[in-house]
Write a protein that holds these residues in place. Sequence first.
Motif, PDB file in Angstrom:
ATOM      1  N   THR A   1       0.825  -1.205   0.000  1.00  0.00           N
ATOM      2  CA  THR A   1       0.000   0.000   0.000  1.00  0.00           C
ATOM      3  C   THR A   1       0.857   1.251   0.000  1.00  0.00           C
ATOM      4  N   ASN A   2       0.391   2.262  -0.718  1.00  0.00           N
ATOM      5  CA  ASN A   2       1.024   3.579  -0.674  1.00  0.00           C
ATOM      6  C   ASN A   2       0.156   4.585   0.074  1.00  0.00           C
ATOM      7  N   MET A   3      -0.954   4.123   0.659  1.00  0.00           N
ATOM      8  CA  MET A   3      -1.736   4.958   1.563  1.00  0.00           C
ATOM      9  C   MET A   3      -2.226   4.074   2.707  1.00  0.00           C
ATOM     10  N   PRO A   4      -1.327   3.691   3.607  1.00  0.00           N
ATOM     11  CA  PRO A   4      -1.648   2.695   4.630  1.00  0.00           C
ATOM     12  C   PRO A   4      -2.647   3.202   5.661  1.00  0.00           C
ATOM     13  N   ALA A   5      -3.396   2.267   6.217  1.00  0.00           N
ATOM     14  CA  ALA A   5      -4.318   2.565   7.309  1.00  0.00           C
ATOM     15  C   ALA A   5      -3.661   2.107   8.605  1.00  0.00           C
ATOM     16  N   THR A   6      -2.982   3.016   9.268  1.00  0.00           N
ATOM     17  CA  THR A   6      -2.154   2.646  10.416  1.00  0.00           C
ATOM     18  C   THR A   6      -2.546   3.333  11.719  1.00  0.00           C
ATOM     19  N   VAL A   7      -3.516   4.232  11.693  1.00  0.00           N
ATOM     20  CA  VAL A   7      -3.780   5.073  12.859  1.00  0.00           C
ATOM     21  C   VAL A   7      -4.315   4.231  14.021  1.00  0.00           C
ATOM     22  N   PRO A   8      -3.643   4.243  15.183  1.00  0.00           N
ATOM     23  CA  PRO A   8      -4.118   3.493  16.352  1.00  0.00           C
ATOM     24  C   PRO A   8      -5.437   4.050  16.870  1.00  0.00           C
ATOM     25  N   ALA A   9      -6.169   3.216  17.605  1.00  0.00           N
ATOM     26  CA  ALA A   9      -7.510   3.591  18.067  1.00  0.00           C
ATOM     27  C   ALA A   9      -7.503   4.840  18.932  1.00  0.00           C
ATOM     28  N   ASP A  10      -6.534   4.973  19.840  1.00  0.00           N
ATOM     29  CA  ASP A  10      -6.520   6.144  20.718  1.00  0.00           C
ATOM     30  C   ASP A  10      -6.207   7.424  19.950  1.00  0.00           C
TER      31      ASP A  10
ATOM     32  N   ALA B   1     -13.489   3.804   8.693  1.00  0.00           N
ATOM     33  CA  ALA B   1     -12.581   4.952   8.660  1.00  0.00           C
ATOM     34  C   ALA B   1     -11.460   4.694   7.670  1.00  0.00           C
ATOM     35  N   PHE B   2     -11.045   5.741   6.990  1.00  0.00           N
ATOM     36  CA  PHE B   2     -10.017   5.600   5.960  1.00  0.00           C
ATOM     37  C   PHE B   2      -8.676   5.145   6.532  1.00  0.00           C
ATOM     38  N   PHE B   3      -8.264   5.760   7.633  1.00  0.00           N
ATOM     39  CA  PHE B   3      -6.883   5.604   8.073  1.00  0.00           C
ATOM     40  C   PHE B   3      -6.708   4.746   9.320  1.00  0.00           C
ATOM     41  N   ASP B   4      -7.807   4.269   9.915  1.00  0.00           N
ATOM     42  CA  ASP B   4      -7.698   3.474  11.137  1.00  0.00           C
ATOM     43  C   ASP B   4      -7.179   2.068  10.833  1.00  0.00           C
ATOM     44  N   ALA B   5      -6.297   1.583  11.682  1.00  0.00           N
ATOM     45  CA  ALA B   5      -5.754   0.233  11.522  1.00  0.00           C
ATOM     46  C   ALA B   5      -6.888  -0.783  11.563  1.00  0.00           C
ATOM     47  N   ARG B   6      -6.803  -1.798  10.682  1.00  0.00           N
ATOM     48  CA  ARG B   6      -7.907  -2.740  10.518  1.00  0.00           C
ATOM     49  C   ARG B   6      -7.591  -4.149  11.036  1.00  0.00           C
ATOM     50  N   GLY B   7      -6.375  -4.407  11.432  1.00  0.00           N
ATOM     51  CA  GLY B   7      -6.043  -5.737  11.916  1.00  0.00           C
ATOM     52  C   GLY B   7      -5.616  -6.699  10.824  1.00  0.00           C
ATOM     53  N   VAL B   8      -4.944  -6.203   9.804  1.00  0.00           N
ATOM     54  CA  VAL B   8      -4.459  -7.054   8.712  1.00  0.00           C
ATOM     55  C   VAL B   8      -3.324  -7.933   9.236  1.00  0.00           C
ATOM     56  N   GLU B   9      -3.417  -9.234   8.987  1.00  0.00           N
ATOM     57  CA  GLU B   9      -2.445 -10.162   9.553  1.00  0.00           C
ATOM     58  C   GLU B   9      -1.585 -10.875   8.515  1.00  0.00           C
TER      59      GLU B   9
ATOM     60  N   GLU C   1       4.173  -0.755  12.106  1.00  0.00           N
ATOM     61  CA  GLU C   1       4.542  -2.008  12.750  1.00  0.00           C
ATOM     62  C   GLU C   1       3.424  -2.519  13.653  1.00  0.00           C
ATOM     63  N   ARG C   2       2.673  -1.593  14.272  1.00  0.00           N
ATOM     64  CA  ARG C   2       1.542  -2.004  15.104  1.00  0.00           C
ATOM     65  C   ARG C   2       0.362  -2.447  14.240  1.00  0.00           C
ATOM     66  N   ALA C   3       0.133  -1.765  13.148  1.00  0.00           N
ATOM     67  CA  ALA C   3      -1.016  -2.068  12.292  1.00  0.00           C
ATOM     68  C   ALA C   3      -0.829  -3.364  11.514  1.00  0.00           C
ATOM     69  N   TYR C   4       0.428  -3.632  11.130  1.00  0.00           N
ATOM     70  CA  TYR C   4       0.716  -4.790  10.290  1.00  0.00           C
ATOM     71  C   TYR C   4       1.782  -5.654  10.966  1.00  0.00           C
ATOM     72  N   PRO C   5       1.387  -6.632  11.760  1.00  0.00           N
ATOM     73  CA  PRO C   5       2.373  -7.446  12.475  1.00  0.00           C
ATOM     74  C   PRO C   5       3.319  -8.212  11.557  1.00  0.00           C
ATOM     75  N   LYS C   6       2.909  -8.422  10.303  1.00  0.00           N
ATOM     76  CA  LYS C   6       3.790  -9.069   9.327  1.00  0.00           C
ATOM     77  C   LYS C   6       4.263  -8.034   8.297  1.00  0.00           C
ATOM     78  N   LEU C   7       4.848  -6.969   8.782  1.00  0.00           N
ATOM     79  CA  LEU C   7       5.370  -5.913   7.908  1.00  0.00           C
ATOM     80  C   LEU C   7       6.665  -6.406   7.261  1.00  0.00           C
ATOM     81  N   VAL C   8       6.619  -6.649   5.949  1.00  0.00           N
ATOM     82  CA  VAL C   8       7.786  -7.206   5.261  1.00  0.00           C
ATOM     83  C   VAL C   8       8.614  -6.131   4.572  1.00  0.00           C
ATOM     84  N   HIS C   9       8.051  -4.932   4.448  1.00  0.00           N
ATOM     85  CA  HIS C   9       8.783  -3.852   3.779  1.00  0.00           C
ATOM     86  C   HIS C   9       8.218  -2.523   4.255  1.00  0.00           C
ATOM     87  N   PHE C  10       9.097  -1.588   4.587  1.00  0.00           N
ATOM     88  CA  PHE C  10       8.695  -0.231   4.938  1.00  0.00           C
ATOM     89  C   PHE C  10       9.774   0.707   4.428  1.00  0.00           C
TER      90      PHE C  10
END
Length: 398
Positions: free
Chosen positions: A207-216, A330-338, A359-368
């Motif tokens: 993704t080039n527009m990741p949904a990573t925003v934590p709930a808080d 929500a557009f940017f909220d983390a969705r729990g992609v595993e 890293e929190r949004a995508y526990p299997k982050l293979v590239h950043f």
Amino acid sequence: MGTTVPTTGGDAIRPFTIDVPEEQLTDLRRRVAATKWPDREPDDSQGVQLETIQALADYWATEYDWRRFEERFAALPHFVTEIDGVDIHFIHVRSEHEDALPLLVTHGWPGSTVEQLKIIDPLTRPTEHGASAADAFHLVIPSLPGYGFSGKPTETGWDPVRVARAWVELMSRLGYRRYVAQGGDWGNAVTERMALLEPPGLLGIHTNMPATVPADISKALQLGDPPPAGLSAAEKTAYETLADFFRTGVGYAIEMANRPQTLYGIVDSPVGLAAWMIDHDVRSYQLIARAFAGRPGGLSRDDVLDNVTHYWLTNTAISSARLYWENTGAFFDARGVEIPVGVTVFPDELYPAPRSWAERAYPKLVHFNEVEEGGHFAAWEQPQTFSAEVRATFRSLR
């Protein structure tokens, strides 16, 4: 406008031919030339500047050549297939390399398959672009329902989840048992929901527009609070950028999410449509405005008008807007992609996702990776960088 080869099979894949009648182009130029103009804006922050849109209209009516684009666009392999009652249009370009990995790429709004054209050659023919044959992809580039040459749903319910299910069916129908997916904007929303479905063949996403925003963080943004304490410098920048976007940059999205059918003006006026589309976000608008001021960078005048004209000729201004009405997430909220995920942060995107959030949004982050140039329409603006990032993401998943 376009023709398909008729067939009796409900799941058949049919060739699609693009052929725009000349009278539609004549009518378009007439409407552009007859535009009724407002007075000049007293402050540049009020929207698309009169000087910019008049320069666009002048070029559109007198010099722009749709046929030149149409010849290049129509030469690609276009197909349609009916899924869940709607004809889905897609471009399908297979690489000559035997072990190429199938890749599904999804556009957003106000994008289309037009914004993906520059990445076709680098991804399907990597050896001609400084990469290895082992990095080759077979490309599937669909038009979202209600967009481009896809059918326009006549019932509600076509939200990103339903589109994701349709895309899974499309890849299965094409015979791809192992594949990856990519998206930005709505393309990311659909791609991440494909990931949540976890179909057996989907190996990973980019993704080039990741949904990573934590709930808080999301809650604080909704309340309009100042940045929470304890944020890193990168997290604070992301928070402030999002806060500014939600404060000043989402007017178009709110209107389409609430009353898309009211936008008759952008169906009747091509200049109205162009202004609505190029005002997606401030940095993209600045990029486009420079092109019409004689200082192109990333996007040319023809790039911009290829896409706007595509919307105009397919009459998809309102049908495309309905996706905002359909969406409930929500557009940017983390969705729990595993499943495995690759993230590329382009500096002029709607917000710069910090590595910590990714890293929190995508526990299997293979590239950043944070690249040096590019914005919301990354594949369109920076196709070589974009292609390199896609290759790097999926190299370990082949």
